[in-house]
Design an enzyme around this catalytic site. Structure first.
Site: not given
Ligand SMILES: [Zn+2]
Length: 853
Positions: A122, A261, A293-294, A297, A316
């Site tokens: 990214e 990822n 957070h990850e 996602h 985000e």
């Molecule tokens: Zn993020």
């Protein structure tokens, strides 16, 4: 092949890619300097597209061979990639390329970190791995085979589920279609801390945190955080994990905090590794939040991704909002809210009020890496919070269910997101959408009126022009308000007023005595509130406000006004503030973490911004002197109670990073900083000698440096921790953070000559240069030495790591606030950077925007 020439990309120019990618097969033959990547990709014409040009992105790739349907072809190399003539029907594209991971210091694409292979794709890193339509709206299923020397590289990981592995190879399959920016590969000598999680519907998921040998003792906390996140997302958003395994890898050299990822999250080691001896309470809380957070996602970003990079806030803003909700649930809601608002004012407000101001969804960019900003992330999250306030909790939950149901597997836009709320609530959100397109921080002014029965709040809003946006329209601003009586009792519980016009009045009937309003409770919108009230009113709210955020805000406003009085008029410090604060500090019904926040005051950089907005020129030296004097005044005013406050908040027993003990340590350490002003460091010396965790050790070391007695403790700290990279980052940053203004540049320069300073490691570089920019009075010292030093190092770093260099240029974004002398010093440095030959696209765009101010 060279990088694409700088070129501005516009949202309005979006068009669909001409082909659908039906399947991707990748084989990696890993070698430090000559990795071969073989791709076999099945393309089919996209019936929705009009443009059938077959263009694949590719940068810094050596093309060895290319085939279409098994026949060798010679594609045309063009700027930023290649193009070829292709059949009208579905076809197989094959290519073999060679790349050099060891030479990749930019840390985008496939690179090496301490002997380990690692990727970061990214936003546009995949095009440095192979030729591909590297855009988020192209989603495909990937199968990956990794081959490497089994002795040096025993572990080989990629996205999805492991299919097979053997001597020198591993194969992975990811059943979920994904854009290339979510591709990941890691290979090296790694060991795993493992665990298992069973989802709500009964699927067992193997969890692993992969680290270099020696770091395995620092994974337990991260693993607990991961399991808490998985449970929370099931309970609060109904979202389950969707693969048989979930891997996290810690990497030392990483530009960002972490990357989501699919099935293989890659983390900057500073954002996952922790033990009580080496990590502070702040580190623990941050690790918990970033892991969440990850992980979150996986749904908001991966299952539903962005159509194009202009929509970055779609994933985000929403995911930052979700991780903030998680932290508030795990810890303290008011403390989390206050921390977030402090960060918003420190990072997003200056961005939104200067030359880098941009909308939450920008309309154009040259380099997308420059838009991973506080505006996209933090203001993006504030926009979600406002939406939730406006529609209410139940409607928010319903809209999110519809979002997941309607858009799973798609690449979406802000329009899709807003439409979900419109369809599920029946509400027209056209005006609300301005939050995504209009940049700048609105100002909301409050005026009160009372006639013996009716109490009225007259609210008005205005926004100053920002780059490219001279004319502003009124936005929908939820202003949360409560009313108190003079005994401090709530006579009107919190309600959200909807300010949608330039001026609007809201009346509250039936108040036979004049109520006292508490406005913008919980910081219900990212605005600047202008309220003409006196110190007595603020002191009343500090003592009585039933909204914990506004109670803290009342203290902060008193501190701000006291500091402004000293800086601008030489006035003595406000005793109402000190008296009110003292009463709160002694109130043991209040959470220690909250009381510790109460002891804080606006940062020097924030004060400079406020003074500039008032139409004065901020003097960094005067701001520094006044800030220090207020801390001295607190130490003297609280002298009789500080030893008790310090003693009562010592934590007995084994270390726990939970919110309760962490809060006590933060209050004790805040007390220590003040006590040090009275005892010259005696208490801090004792704390340093007996500290059995990093939170206490680091606070004691800071206090000793402030007392001018840090030399021997700094040496002892170095001797103890020199083999731990993350702790050494703290050692570097602390010295720059606590340097006196006149010494800051010298301290930083000396540290860059230290044997352990490594410019190629982003954490280490930031621990000196990033922190120098945060030492406000030191960075803006009138000599200009710090400006020149930072520019020297940005010039050195740019050819190595453009992304980190560009991001750090924002240290100069506030330059127009300062006097002509400082402006000319900064301009000289910016121009020196701008005129370097071969300056990266990233840095060139940033410096250009800042100079255009
Ligand atoms: Zn993020």
């Amino acid at each position: 092949m060279k990088d694409a020439a700088p070129q501005t990309i516009y949202l309005k120019d979006y068009s669909t890619f001409g082909y659908i990618v039906e399947h991707v097969d990748l084989t990696f033959k890993l070698h430090p300097t000559a990795t071969r990547v073989l791709s076999k990709i099945r393309f089919a014409p996209n019936p929705d597209a009009t443009d059938r040009r077959f263009f694949l992105h590719g940068e810094q790739l050596k093309l060895i061979s290319a085939k279409i349907d098994g026949k060798a072809v010679a594609p045309e190399m063009v700027d930023g990639g290649l193009q070829a003539d292709v059949p009208d029907t579905a076809f197989i594209w094959e290519a073999e390329v060679e790349i050099n991971p060891a030479a990749n210091t930019a840390l985008e694409g496939l690179y090496m970190s301490n002997g380990m292979y690692c990727t970061q794709c990214e936003a546009e890193g995949f095009r440095k791995i192979t030729f591909y339509p590297d855009r988020p709206d192209v989603m495909a299923v990937f199968d990956v085979r990794v081959e490497a020397d089994a002795n040096n590289t025993p572990v080989m990981l990629s996205n999805g589920n492991g299919v097979s592995k053997g001597d020198g190879f591993a194969t992975w399959s990811d059943p979920w279609p994904k854009p290339a920016y979510l591709f990941a590969l890691v290979a090296g000598n790694l060991i795993a801390h493992t665990d298992q999680f069973t989802t709500k519907s009964g699927t067992a998921v193997d969890l692993a945190i992969w680290v270099r040998p020696g770091d395995e003792g620092k994974c337990a906390f991260g693993m607990e955080a991961l399991k808490k996140s998985m449970t929370w997302d099931e309970e609060v958003y109904g979202r389950e994990y969707d693969l048989d395994e979930f891997n996290i890898v810690a990497v030392d050299d990483f530009n960002m905090g972490a990357m989501e990822n699919k099935g293989l999250n890659i983390f900057n080691s500073s954002c996952v590794l922790a033990s009580p001896e080496t990590a502070t309470d702040g580190n623990f809380e941050r690790i918990e939040a970033i892991i969440a957070h990850e992980y979150f996602h996986n749904w908001t970003g991966n299952r539903i991704t962005c159509r194009d990079w202009f929509q970055l806030c779609l994933k985000e803003g929403l995911t930052v909002f979700r991780d903030a909700q998680f932290t508030a649930d795990m810890r303290s809601e008011p403390v989390k809210r206050i921390d977030d608002v402090i960060a918003l004012r420190a990072r997003q407000f200056p961005e939104d009020q200067g030359p880098l101001s941009h909308a939450v969804r920008p309309e154009s960019f040259q380099e997308i890496n420059n838009f991973y900003t506080a505006t996209i992330y933090e203001k993006g999250a504030e926009v979600i919070g406002m939406l939730k306030t406006l529609v209410g909790d139940a409607a928010y939950a319903k809209a999110l269910d519809l979002y997941f149901e309607r858009h799973d597997g798609q690449a979406c836009t802000i329009e899709d997101w807003i439409k979900v709320f419109e369809d599920s609530t029946g509400r027209d959100l056209t005006q609300f959408k301005l939050w995504y397109s209009q940049s700048g921080t609105p100002e909301v002014t409050v005026r009160e009126e009372y006639n013996g029965e009716t109490f009225t709040l007259h609210l008005s809003q205005k926004s100053a022009p920002t780059p490219g946006q001279d004319e502003k329209h009124p936005q929908v601003i939820p202003v949360a308000v409560g009313l108190l009586n003079t005994d401090g009792e709530e006579v009107q519980p919190t309600m959200a007023l909807e300010l949608s016009k330039a001026e609007q009045s809201f009346s509250f009937e039936g108040h036979t005595t004049r109520p006292i309003p508490s406005v913008l409770r919980g910081f219900s919108a990212p605005v600047i509130l202008k309220q003409d009230i006196d110190n007595a009113r603020r002191a009343f709210l500090l003592a009585h406000d039933t909204d914990p955020f506004n109670r803290w805000e009342a203290g902060r406003d008193l501190a701000r006004d006291s500091l402004l009085g000293t800086i601008l008029e030489g006035a003595p410090h406000n005793t109402a503030y000190l008296d009110g604060l003292k009463a709160l500090l002694c109130d043991e019904t209040l959470d220690p973490a909250y009381r510790a926040l109460m002891l804080g005051q606006p940062s020097q950089s924030e004060l400079a911004g406020i003074i500039h907005k008032m139409g004065h020129i901020p003097d960094p030296a005067a701001i520094h002197t006044a800030s220090e004097a207020l801390r001295d005044a607190k130490a003297r005013a609280f002298a009789d109670m500080l030893p008790d406050l310090y003693a009562k908040n010592q934590v007995e027993g084994p270390f726990s990073p939970e919110a309760g003990p962490a809060g006590k340590r933060s209050l004790a350490n805040a007390a220590l900083a003040l006590v040090t002003r009275l005892d010259g460091g005696a208490t801090a010396s004792q704390q340093y000698a007996h500290a059995d965790n990093m939170t206490l050790q680091l606070a004691a070391l800071s206090a000793l440096i402030d007392a001018g007695k840090g030399a021997s403790a700094l040496q002892a700290f170095y001797d103890q921790w020199q083999s731990d990279r993350l702790v050494m980052d703290k050692w570097f940053s602390l010295q720059v953070m606590h340097a006196k203004p006149e010494d800051s540049a010298t301290v930083a320069r000396t540290l860059t000559q230290h044997a352990d300073f490594e410019m190629k490691n982003p954490n280490r570089f930031r621990s000196v240069m990033g922190v120098l920019a945060m030492n406000h009075a030191g960075f803006h010292h009138q000599s200009g030495a710090a400006y020149a030093l930072l520019a020297d190092w940005l010039i050195k770093l740019d050819p190595i790591n453009p992304q980190t260099t560009a991001r750090m240029c924002s240290a100069f974004q506030t330059w127009k606030r300062y006097d002509a002398h400082r402006q000319s010093l900064i301009k000289e440095q910016l121009e020196r950077i701008a005129t370097q030959s071969n300056l990266s696209r990233d840095t060139s765009e940033m410096v250009g925007r800042i100079l255009d101010a």
